[in-house]
Scaffold this active site. Structure first.
Site, PDB file in Angstrom:
ATOM      1  N   ASP A 140     -11.978 -10.731   1.255  1.00 31.07           N
ATOM      2  CA  ASP A 140     -13.182 -10.545   0.426  1.00 31.07           C
ATOM      3  C   ASP A 140     -13.669 -11.906  -0.065  1.00 31.07           C
ATOM      4  O   ASP A 140     -14.864 -12.173  -0.106  1.00 31.07           O
ATOM      5  CB  ASP A 140     -12.887  -9.653  -0.796  1.00 31.07           C
ATOM      6  CG  ASP A 140     -13.235  -8.191  -0.534  1.00 31.07           C
ATOM      7  OD1 ASP A 140     -13.183  -7.790   0.641  1.00 31.07           O
ATOM      8  OD2 ASP A 140     -13.546  -7.458  -1.492  1.00 31.07           O
TER       9      ASP A 140
ATOM     10  N   LYS B 152       4.128 -15.244  -0.085  1.00 29.97           N
ATOM     11  CA  LYS B 152       4.579 -15.567  -1.448  1.00 29.97           C
ATOM     12  C   LYS B 152       6.109 -15.662  -1.416  1.00 29.97           C
ATOM     13  O   LYS B 152       6.816 -15.058  -2.239  1.00 29.97           O
ATOM     14  CB  LYS B 152       4.077 -14.469  -2.413  1.00 29.97           C
ATOM     15  CG  LYS B 152       4.308 -14.735  -3.880  1.00 29.97           C
ATOM     16  CD  LYS B 152       3.378 -15.778  -4.469  1.00 29.97           C
ATOM     17  CE  LYS B 152       3.776 -16.093  -5.900  1.00 29.97           C
ATOM     18  NZ  LYS B 152       2.992 -17.191  -6.491  1.00 29.97           N
TER      19      LYS B 152
ATOM     20  N   ASP C 259      -1.206 -18.173  -3.620  1.00 24.45           N
ATOM     21  CA  ASP C 259      -2.021 -18.663  -4.742  1.00 24.45           C
ATOM     22  C   ASP C 259      -2.625 -20.025  -4.419  1.00 24.45           C
ATOM     23  O   ASP C 259      -3.813 -20.268  -4.651  1.00 24.45           O
ATOM     24  CB  ASP C 259      -1.222 -18.686  -6.059  1.00 24.45           C
ATOM     25  CG  ASP C 259       0.205 -19.175  -5.896  1.00 24.45           C
ATOM     26  OD1 ASP C 259       0.773 -18.973  -4.811  1.00 24.45           O
ATOM     27  OD2 ASP C 259       0.752 -19.773  -6.826  1.00 24.45           O
TER      28      ASP C 259
ATOM     29  N   ASP D 140      -6.290  -8.370   2.147  1.00 26.85           N
ATOM     30  CA  ASP D 140      -7.429  -7.629   1.583  1.00 26.85           C
ATOM     31  C   ASP D 140      -8.181  -8.534   0.603  1.00 26.85           C
ATOM     32  O   ASP D 140      -9.405  -8.677   0.667  1.00 26.85           O
ATOM     33  CB  ASP D 140      -6.885  -6.387   0.866  1.00 26.85           C
ATOM     34  CG  ASP D 140      -8.000  -5.441   0.458  1.00 26.85           C
ATOM     35  OD1 ASP D 140      -9.097  -5.523   1.046  1.00 26.85           O
ATOM     36  OD2 ASP D 140      -7.766  -4.617  -0.446  1.00 26.85           O
TER      37      ASP D 140
ATOM     38  N   TYR E 179       0.844  -1.197   0.000  1.00 23.00           N
ATOM     39  CA  TYR E 179       0.000   0.000   0.000  1.00 23.00           C
ATOM     40  C   TYR E 179       0.879   1.247   0.000  1.00 23.00           C
ATOM     41  O   TYR E 179       1.360   1.695   1.028  1.00 23.00           O
ATOM     42  CB  TYR E 179      -0.983  -0.058   1.184  1.00 23.00           C
ATOM     43  CG  TYR E 179      -2.107  -1.009   0.859  1.00 23.00           C
ATOM     44  CD1 TYR E 179      -1.844  -2.371   0.733  1.00 23.00           C
ATOM     45  CD2 TYR E 179      -3.387  -0.555   0.592  1.00 23.00           C
ATOM     46  CE1 TYR E 179      -2.833  -3.259   0.370  1.00 23.00           C
ATOM     47  CE2 TYR E 179      -4.381  -1.440   0.225  1.00 23.00           C
ATOM     48  CZ  TYR E 179      -4.106  -2.788   0.120  1.00 23.00           C
ATOM     49  OH  TYR E 179      -5.089  -3.663  -0.250  1.00 23.00           O
TER      50      TYR E 179
HETATM   51  P1  ATP Z   1     -15.442   0.533  -3.975  1.00 22.44           P
HETATM   52  O1  ATP Z   1     -14.906   1.177  -5.209  1.00 22.44           O
HETATM   53  O2  ATP Z   1     -15.892   1.529  -2.952  1.00 22.44           O
HETATM   54  O3  ATP Z   1     -14.530  -0.543  -3.405  1.00 22.44           O
HETATM   55  P2  ATP Z   1     -16.893  -1.571  -5.342  1.00 22.44           P
HETATM   56  O4  ATP Z   1     -18.334  -1.696  -5.830  1.00 22.44           O
HETATM   57  O5  ATP Z   1     -15.793  -1.646  -6.316  1.00 22.44           O
HETATM   58  O6  ATP Z   1     -16.794  -0.250  -4.436  1.00 22.44           O
HETATM   59  P3  ATP Z   1     -17.546  -3.231  -3.174  1.00 22.44           P
HETATM   60  O7  ATP Z   1     -18.281  -2.105  -2.566  1.00 22.44           O
HETATM   61  O8  ATP Z   1     -16.677  -4.021  -2.258  1.00 22.44           O
HETATM   62  O9  ATP Z   1     -16.630  -2.750  -4.333  1.00 22.44           O
HETATM   63  O10 ATP Z   1     -18.635  -4.158  -3.868  1.00 22.44           O
HETATM   64  C1  ATP Z   1     -18.337  -5.316  -4.619  1.00 22.44           C
HETATM   65  C2  ATP Z   1     -19.641  -6.015  -4.968  1.00 22.44           C
HETATM   66  O11 ATP Z   1     -20.277  -6.517  -3.786  1.00 22.44           O
HETATM   67  C3  ATP Z   1     -20.665  -5.081  -5.632  1.00 22.44           C
HETATM   68  O12 ATP Z   1     -21.313  -5.762  -6.686  1.00 22.44           O
HETATM   69  C4  ATP Z   1     -21.652  -4.764  -4.558  1.00 22.44           C
HETATM   70  O13 ATP Z   1     -22.931  -4.554  -5.047  1.00 22.44           O
HETATM   71  C5  ATP Z   1     -21.587  -5.973  -3.612  1.00 22.44           C
HETATM   72  N1  ATP Z   1     -21.716  -5.523  -2.216  1.00 22.44           N
HETATM   73  C6  ATP Z   1     -20.791  -4.859  -1.514  1.00 22.44           C
HETATM   74  N2  ATP Z   1     -21.230  -4.547  -0.286  1.00 22.44           N
HETATM   75  C7  ATP Z   1     -22.495  -5.036  -0.204  1.00 22.44           C
HETATM   76  C8  ATP Z   1     -23.512  -5.013   0.806  1.00 22.44           C
HETATM   77  N3  ATP Z   1     -23.302  -4.440   1.996  1.00 22.44           N
HETATM   78  N4  ATP Z   1     -24.688  -5.594   0.544  1.00 22.44           N
HETATM   79  C9  ATP Z   1     -24.909  -6.200  -0.638  1.00 22.44           C
HETATM   80  N5  ATP Z   1     -24.008  -6.248  -1.644  1.00 22.44           N
HETATM   81  C10 ATP Z   1     -22.802  -5.669  -1.436  1.00 22.44           C
END
Ligand code: ATP
Length: 354
Positions: free
Chosen positions: A244, A183, A216, A240, A130
């Site tokens: 996810d 890694k 990986d 990170d 970062y």
């Molecule tokens: P950012 O640019 O702020 O990271 P992003 O859309 O790229 O936003 P996320 O917000 O992590 O990344 O969302 C990734 C996917 O997960 C999206 O399709 C979003 O609709 C879904 N998502 C994220 N948070 C939620 C939530 N609290 N409830 C339902 N769906 C969610």
């Protein structure tokens, strides 16, 4: 306990409103005397104060007992000289919130496609890849020529030691198993150091089983059998990405609670981003932020020895599980409700908890 509440961007205002209602219900049910003070951060703050976060806000947060940070549109924050500072980075760096604790578990009532599991990703939060936080000032990412970009990754002994210790201490309260993710086959020096230090710290915890995985391969292991894992410790960017994945494997990214903790301060923050694709539609799952708030209460209980905060946190964890099981939840986790109604029903459930 005074908590500064920063709703943030995208789905932040909706999910934070639901979270505040749950915190208020927990406060009156468990006599916490919570003081919740809402302030601005993110794009609204940029418009009002010319910066997404300000030194005055930081001072306020330092005087409080905790911080709830909503999701931020960090993609729109490109130029720090124009006040477009990533609030997440700002607080993690300014408050030295080195341990990002990201639990993922399955819940009864939701199809567990990969079987039941319950694990925690412990992610280093203050260095790694970062570039906005691993240097004192400026950035460790640069454009050498229009066609050549370089991003530097920093790994240091003190940061490895403290994140490893956080992971082993957490494992002692769980199933006593730490998996180190790295890694080191390619990043032999930096990740070699990370692994060595994690094993070194691990020797202070002889009851804890330790193994290590290349990042990986870890992706395959986690998708194949997430129940193999208890506590996973890793560097910033791997953590990170991995967290996810584990949140989504548990059913939805909207279930990914997360705490950013240091020795003095802590910040609850959902694992997901601002989700602009679903913002303003009353469909975002508020549980990620609600679970993060419960983690903040539990942290305060450990810090101050005041057990009622742990009791309230447990009531919220159990309340979320019960809400999912009875489908009083948003669509992403099998319910039919909107964000606000999900928050209202969970608050009612907490208020009536025996
Ligand atoms: P950012 O640019 O702020 O990271 P992003 O859309 O790229 O936003 P996320 O917000 O992590 O990344 O969302 C990734 C996917 O997960 C999206 O399709 C979003 O609709 C879904 N998502 C994220 N948070 C939620 C939530 N609290 N409830 C339902 N769906 C969610």
């Amino acid at each position: 306990m005074k908590i500064i509440v920063l709703p943030g961007d995208g789905i932040g205002p909706e999910t934070m409103a639901a979270t505040v209602s749950v915190l208020e219900a927990a406060s009156s049910r468990y006599k916490l005397g919570l003081e919740l003070e809402t302030d601005l951060a993110g794009l609204d703050s940029l418009k009002r104060h010319g910066a997404t976060v300000t030194p005055a806000l930081l001072e306020k947060v330092k005087k409080a007992d905790g911080l709830m940070l909503g999701p931020m549109s960090t993609f729109d924050m490109k130029d720090e000289s124009k006040g477009e500072i990533n609030p997440s980075k700002f607080f993690r760096k300014s408050l030295d919130l080195y341990a990002n604790i990201r639990p993922s578990r399955t819940y009864p009532g939701m199809p567990a496609r990969l079987g039941e599991f319950d694990l925690v990703v412990v992610r280093e939060n203050t260095e790694g890849f970062y570039s906005d936080r691993n240097v004192e000032s400026g950035s460790s990412e640069m454009l050498i020529t229009p066609d050549v970009a370089i991003s530097l990754r920093r790994i240091t002994r003190p940061c490895c030691e403290r994140i490893a210790r956080a992971a082993f201490e957490l494992a002692m309260t769980r199933n006593k198993h730490v998996s180190i993710v790295h890694k080191a086959n390619v990043l032999k020096i930096a990740d070699g150091m990370f692994i060595d230090i994690c094993h070194e710290v691990g020797r202070e915890f002889p009851q804890v089983k330790v193994d290590d995985f290349i990042v990986d391969a870890m992706m395959a292991h986690v998708v194949r059998a997430p129940q193999r894992f208890d506590v996973i410790v890793t560097t910033n960017m791997f953590g990170d990405i991995l967290s996810d994945l584990t949140a989504e494997l548990s059913g939805s990214l909207g279930l990914g609670g997360s705490l950013n903790a240091g020795d003095q301060y802590a910040m609850g923050q959902a694992a997901h981003g601002s989700a602009p694709d679903i913002a303003g539609q009353d469909i975002a799952n508020p549980f990620s932020l609600v679970l993060s708030a419960a983690m903040l209460l539990a942290w305060h209980a450990r810090k101050t020895g005041q057990a009622q905060y742990q009791t309230a946190a447990d009531a919220i964890f159990n309340g979320v599980a019960a809400a999912i099981e009875s489908k009083e939840a948003t669509r992403d986790v099998g319910g039919t409700l909107g964000t606000a109604e999900t928050g209202r029903l969970l608050s009612k459930r907490i208020a009536q908890e025996h």
